[in-house]
Design a protein around this motif. Structure first.
Motif, PDB file in Angstrom:
ATOM      1  N   VAL A   1       0.766  -1.188  -0.089  1.00  0.00           N
ATOM      2  CA  VAL A   1      -0.085  -0.072  -0.051  1.00  0.00           C
ATOM      3  C   VAL A   1       1.006   1.348   0.068  1.00  0.00           C
ATOM      4  CG1 VAL A   1      -1.629   1.250   1.294  1.00  0.00           C
ATOM      5  CG2 VAL A   1      -1.887  -1.240   1.133  1.00  0.00           C
ATOM      6  N   TRP A   2       1.886   1.308   0.771  1.00  0.00           N
ATOM      7  CA  TRP A   2       2.728   2.405   0.918  1.00  0.00           C
ATOM      8  C   TRP A   2       3.576   2.703  -0.329  1.00  0.00           C
ATOM      9  CZ3 TRP A   2       0.730   1.627   5.595  1.00  0.00           C
ATOM     10  CH2 TRP A   2       0.864   2.721   6.457  1.00  0.00           C
ATOM     11  N   ASN A   3       4.005   1.370  -1.121  1.00  0.00           N
ATOM     12  CA  ASN A   3       4.551   1.547  -2.337  1.00  0.00           C
ATOM     13  C   ASN A   3       3.642   2.054  -3.365  1.00  0.00           C
ATOM     14  OD1 ASN A   3       6.886   0.493  -1.449  1.00  0.00           O
ATOM     15  ND2 ASN A   3       6.490  -1.637  -1.819  1.00  0.00           N
TER      16      ASN A   3
ATOM     17  N   GLN B   1       1.111  10.160  -3.731  1.00  0.00           N
ATOM     18  CA  GLN B   1       0.045  10.238  -2.600  1.00  0.00           C
ATOM     19  C   GLN B   1       0.661   9.681  -1.385  1.00  0.00           C
ATOM     20  OE1 GLN B   1      -2.782  11.674  -2.652  1.00  0.00           O
ATOM     21  NE2 GLN B   1      -3.128  12.221  -4.506  1.00  0.00           N
ATOM     22  N   SER B   2       1.930  10.103  -0.843  1.00  0.00           N
ATOM     23  CA  SER B   2       2.334   9.297   0.243  1.00  0.00           C
ATOM     24  C   SER B   2       2.436  10.285   1.567  1.00  0.00           C
ATOM     25  CB  SER B   2       3.635   8.545   0.170  1.00  0.00           C
ATOM     26  OG  SER B   2       4.681   9.773  -0.346  1.00  0.00           O
ATOM     27  N   ALA B   3       1.799  11.568   1.165  1.00  0.00           N
ATOM     28  CA  ALA B   3       1.910  12.415   2.268  1.00  0.00           C
ATOM     29  C   ALA B   3       0.312  12.495   3.094  1.00  0.00           C
ATOM     30  CB  ALA B   3       2.281  13.840   1.799  1.00  0.00           C
TER      31      ALA B   3
ATOM     32  N   PRO C   1      16.343  -1.256   6.764  1.00  0.00           N
ATOM     33  CA  PRO C   1      15.900  -0.950   5.374  1.00  0.00           C
ATOM     34  C   PRO C   1      14.737  -1.255   4.830  1.00  0.00           C
ATOM     35  CG  PRO C   1      17.587  -2.568   5.247  1.00  0.00           C
ATOM     36  CD  PRO C   1      17.563  -2.149   6.695  1.00  0.00           C
ATOM     37  N   VAL C   2      13.826  -0.481   4.106  1.00  0.00           N
ATOM     38  CA  VAL C   2      12.505  -1.032   3.892  1.00  0.00           C
ATOM     39  C   VAL C   2      12.807  -1.704   2.282  1.00  0.00           C
ATOM     40  CG1 VAL C   2      10.218  -0.229   3.187  1.00  0.00           C
ATOM     41  CG2 VAL C   2      11.676   0.904   5.015  1.00  0.00           C
ATOM     42  N   THR C   3      12.100  -2.763   2.191  1.00  0.00           N
ATOM     43  CA  THR C   3      12.160  -3.708   0.984  1.00  0.00           C
ATOM     44  C   THR C   3      10.918  -3.382   0.239  1.00  0.00           C
ATOM     45  OG1 THR C   3      10.982  -5.515   2.094  1.00  0.00           O
ATOM     46  CG2 THR C   3      13.414  -5.481   1.668  1.00  0.00           C
TER      47      THR C   3
ATOM     48  N   CYS D   1       1.182   4.208  -3.138  1.00  0.00           N
ATOM     49  CA  CYS D   1       0.732   5.499  -2.734  1.00  0.00           C
ATOM     50  C   CYS D   1       2.202   6.295  -3.201  1.00  0.00           C
ATOM     51  CB  CYS D   1       0.563   5.851  -1.236  1.00  0.00           C
ATOM     52  SG  CYS D   1      -1.087   4.926  -0.851  1.00  0.00           S
ATOM     53  N   GLU D   2       3.191   5.803  -3.121  1.00  0.00           N
ATOM     54  CA  GLU D   2       4.516   6.586  -3.167  1.00  0.00           C
ATOM     55  C   GLU D   2       4.560   6.635  -4.919  1.00  0.00           C
ATOM     56  OE1 GLU D   2       9.171   6.195  -2.542  1.00  0.00           O
ATOM     57  OE2 GLU D   2       7.699   5.836  -0.612  1.00  0.00           O
ATOM     58  N   SER D   3       4.053   5.556  -5.473  1.00  0.00           N
ATOM     59  CA  SER D   3       4.373   5.783  -6.814  1.00  0.00           C
ATOM     60  C   SER D   3       3.288   6.522  -7.640  1.00  0.00           C
ATOM     61  CB  SER D   3       3.974   4.161  -7.668  1.00  0.00           C
ATOM     62  OG  SER D   3       4.894   3.148  -6.908  1.00  0.00           O
TER      63      SER D   3
ATOM     64  N   MET E   1       4.052   9.124  13.269  1.00  0.00           N
ATOM     65  CA  MET E   1       2.581   8.630  12.841  1.00  0.00           C
ATOM     66  C   MET E   1       2.681   7.668  11.864  1.00  0.00           C
ATOM     67  SD  MET E   1      -0.550   9.373  14.018  1.00  0.00           S
ATOM     68  CE  MET E   1      -1.160   7.582  13.613  1.00  0.00           C
ATOM     69  N   ASN E   2       3.593   8.099  10.768  1.00  0.00           N
ATOM     70  CA  ASN E   2       3.729   7.315   9.466  1.00  0.00           C
ATOM     71  C   ASN E   2       4.208   5.757   9.819  1.00  0.00           C
ATOM     72  OD1 ASN E   2       3.931   6.625   6.678  1.00  0.00           O
ATOM     73  ND2 ASN E   2       6.118   7.249   6.802  1.00  0.00           N
ATOM     74  N   LEU E   3       5.250   5.946  10.987  1.00  0.00           N
ATOM     75  CA  LEU E   3       6.095   4.787  11.192  1.00  0.00           C
ATOM     76  C   LEU E   3       5.192   3.889  11.829  1.00  0.00           C
ATOM     77  CD1 LEU E   3       8.795   4.073  10.219  1.00  0.00           C
ATOM     78  CD2 LEU E   3       9.652   4.552  12.512  1.00  0.00           C
ATOM     79  N   THR E   4       4.276   4.136  12.958  1.00  0.00           N
ATOM     80  CA  THR E   4       3.357   3.534  13.676  1.00  0.00           C
ATOM     81  C   THR E   4       2.478   2.881  12.804  1.00  0.00           C
ATOM     82  OG1 THR E   4       3.856   5.143  15.506  1.00  0.00           O
ATOM     83  CG2 THR E   4       1.822   3.747  15.515  1.00  0.00           C
ATOM     84  N   GLU E   5       1.752   3.438  11.761  1.00  0.00           N
ATOM     85  CA  GLU E   5       0.757   3.123  11.012  1.00  0.00           C
ATOM     86  C   GLU E   5       1.613   2.084  10.067  1.00  0.00           C
ATOM     87  OE1 GLU E   5      -2.386   3.405  10.520  1.00  0.00           O
ATOM     88  OE2 GLU E   5      -2.903   5.390  10.950  1.00  0.00           O
ATOM     89  N   TYR E   6       2.617   2.258   9.660  1.00  0.00           N
ATOM     90  CA  TYR E   6       3.503   1.421   8.739  1.00  0.00           C
ATOM     91  C   TYR E   6       3.463   0.070   9.503  1.00  0.00           C
ATOM     92  CZ  TYR E   6       6.950  -0.430   5.428  1.00  0.00           C
ATOM     93  OH  TYR E   6       7.693  -1.143   4.692  1.00  0.00           O
ATOM     94  N   HIS E   7       3.738  -0.011  10.724  1.00  0.00           N
ATOM     95  CA  HIS E   7       4.034  -1.187  11.510  1.00  0.00           C
ATOM     96  C   HIS E   7       2.923  -1.343  12.416  1.00  0.00           C
ATOM     97  CE1 HIS E   7       8.009  -1.832  10.085  1.00  0.00           C
ATOM     98  NE2 HIS E   7       8.343  -0.305  10.397  1.00  0.00           N
TER      99      HIS E   7
HETATM  100  C1  LIG Z   1       6.736   6.159   6.028  1.00  0.00           C
HETATM  101  O1  LIG Z   1       7.270   5.123   6.419  1.00  0.00           O
HETATM  102  C2  LIG Z   1       7.848   4.097   5.632  1.00  0.00           C
HETATM  103  C3  LIG Z   1       8.472   2.887   6.428  1.00  0.00           C
HETATM  104  O2  LIG Z   1       9.617   3.661   7.044  1.00  0.00           O
HETATM  105  C4  LIG Z   1       8.737   4.953   4.570  1.00  0.00           C
HETATM  106  O3  LIG Z   1       9.326   4.189   3.569  1.00  0.00           O
HETATM  107  C5  LIG Z   1       8.081   6.193   4.131  1.00  0.00           C
HETATM  108  O4  LIG Z   1       8.925   6.742   3.288  1.00  0.00           O
HETATM  109  C6  LIG Z   1       7.606   6.932   5.098  1.00  0.00           C
HETATM  110  N1  LIG Z   1       6.649   7.927   4.391  1.00  0.00           N
HETATM  111  C7  LIG Z   1       6.685   9.217   4.830  1.00  0.00           C
HETATM  112  C8  LIG Z   1       5.965  10.273   4.151  1.00  0.00           C
HETATM  113  O5  LIG Z   1       7.317   9.739   5.911  1.00  0.00           O
END
Ligand SMILES: *[C@@H]1O[C@H](CO)[C@@H](O)[C@H](O)[C@H]1NC(C)=O
Length: 318
Positions: A70-72, A79-81, A307-309, A74-76, A213-219
């Motif tokens: 999902v994060w990937n 929309q990751s902010a 590192p994030v895979t 959004c980033e592509s 917040m981002n990291l907590t949601e991610y994990h």
């Molecule tokens: C959110 O956390 C993930 C995992 O650490 C990271 O890859 C991503 O860049 C972060 N996104 C933001 C907007 O900080």
């Protein structure tokens, strides 16, 4: 109450009129204190509603592998902010819960259930993309993600879906969610909770809050796991748990935990007081809020260094 309601209406109205209405409330009737207490009541109400729904039918946190996708995605699509990936993940979880509930009401044999799960698995990317689209549109109607871009992103990962399939799934997901999308992202809730502590103007807190917040949601799966372990460890026979019934950590408490983790990070002596005040404002148990911030500080923040895979990008073309 009415301030929040009017703001909700504003969210629905498009374009120029929405800004005109917001200005109107700001000039005329907007009262910061009333707004804050209304907002708190609204959040608590939302939490209670969510807890009732989950007591009847669980909403499971999706695994780290899926969260990563999902994060990937959004980033592509840029929309990751602003908490978009986290909210999209929440929608995905709600969709999976609601659609399987609906399915099991109509079918009872295990064979077709297995087949159904397989179909969902095959459509997973399509569903994720639909959730991202819905959240992106809900947050920002101006720069929404066109289906053609979503199609291109999936294609790059070797997954082929037509534009009309993407649009159809978006409607399907929206319908399954009973046309309900969350009004606030967890980042917005956390920012609001920080303002209750008088920290809204503190740039340092804000800049710390966003990555935590981002990291907590991610994990979030890690958070669930450790909070559950904490709850089981403190529970002695006969005592009642300080954790609300049900096994999931709700947005409200998670956000309070994130804010106190941010305070702990920047101003350790004030952390205890921050957790107490947030717990009091939200009518929650302070021990529970502290336990959540403990998990964030000790288990989730250290994850940042790993590192994030990127599974999506590594996937081979078909
Ligand atoms: C959110 O956390 C993930 C995992 O650490 C990271 O890859 C991503 O860049 C972060 N996104 C933001 C907007 O900080």
């Amino acid at each position: 109450m009415w301030v929040v309601k009017n703001l909700l209406i504003v969210v629905v109205i498009k374009g120029r009129w929405s800004s005109a209405l917001i200005i109107y409330y700001k000039m005329d009737d907007y009262n910061e204190e009333t707004f804050a207490s209304d907002f708190v009541e609204n959040l608590i109400e939302e939490f209670e509603k969510e807890a009732r729904v989950e007591a009847a039918w669980p909403i499971l946190v999706v695994s780290s592998k899926i969260r990563n996708q999902v994060w990937n995605i959004c980033e592509s699509v840029g929309q990751s902010a602003r908490g978009v990936p986290a909210t999209a993940c929440r929608l995905l979880e709600r969709f999976l819960s609601m659609s399987s509930q609906k399915y099991l009401k109509e079918h009872r044999d295990t064979v077709s259930w297995e087949r159904y799960k397989q179909t969902l698995g095959k459509q997973l990317y399509l569903i994720i993309v639909a959730c991202v689209q819905l959240v992106a549109k809900n947050c920002d109607r101006v720069t929404h993600v066109p289906a053609s871009l979503m199609r291109a992103v999936l294609l790059k990962a070797g997954i082929q879906h037509s534009k009309s399939e993407i649009l159809a799934m978006e409607i399907n997901v929206f319908k399954t969610l009973n046309y309900r999308l969350p009004t606030w992202t967890t980042l917005e809730i956390a920012e609001f909770l920080a303002s209750l502590l008088g920290l809204s103007k503190d740039a340092k807190i804000r800049n710390t809050l966003i990555p935590i917040m981002n990291l907590t949601e991610y994990h979030r799966d890690v958070l669930e796991y450790h909070v559950k372990a904490w709850d089981e460890a403190i529970r002695t026979p006969g005592s009642s748990s300080s954790k609300p019934a049900g096994s999931t950590v709700h947005n409200l408490h998670m956000c309070a935990g994130v804010v106190s983790a941010a305070v702990r990070h920047l101003r350790p002596p004030e952390a205890n007081d921050a957790a107490q005040r947030l717990a009091a404002a939200l009518r929650a148990d302070a021990c529970y809020i502290k336990a959540i911030s403990d998990v964030i500080v000790k288990r989730i923040l250290p994850e940042r260094k790993k590192p994030v895979t990127n599974i999506l990008k590594r996937k081979r073309r078909r």
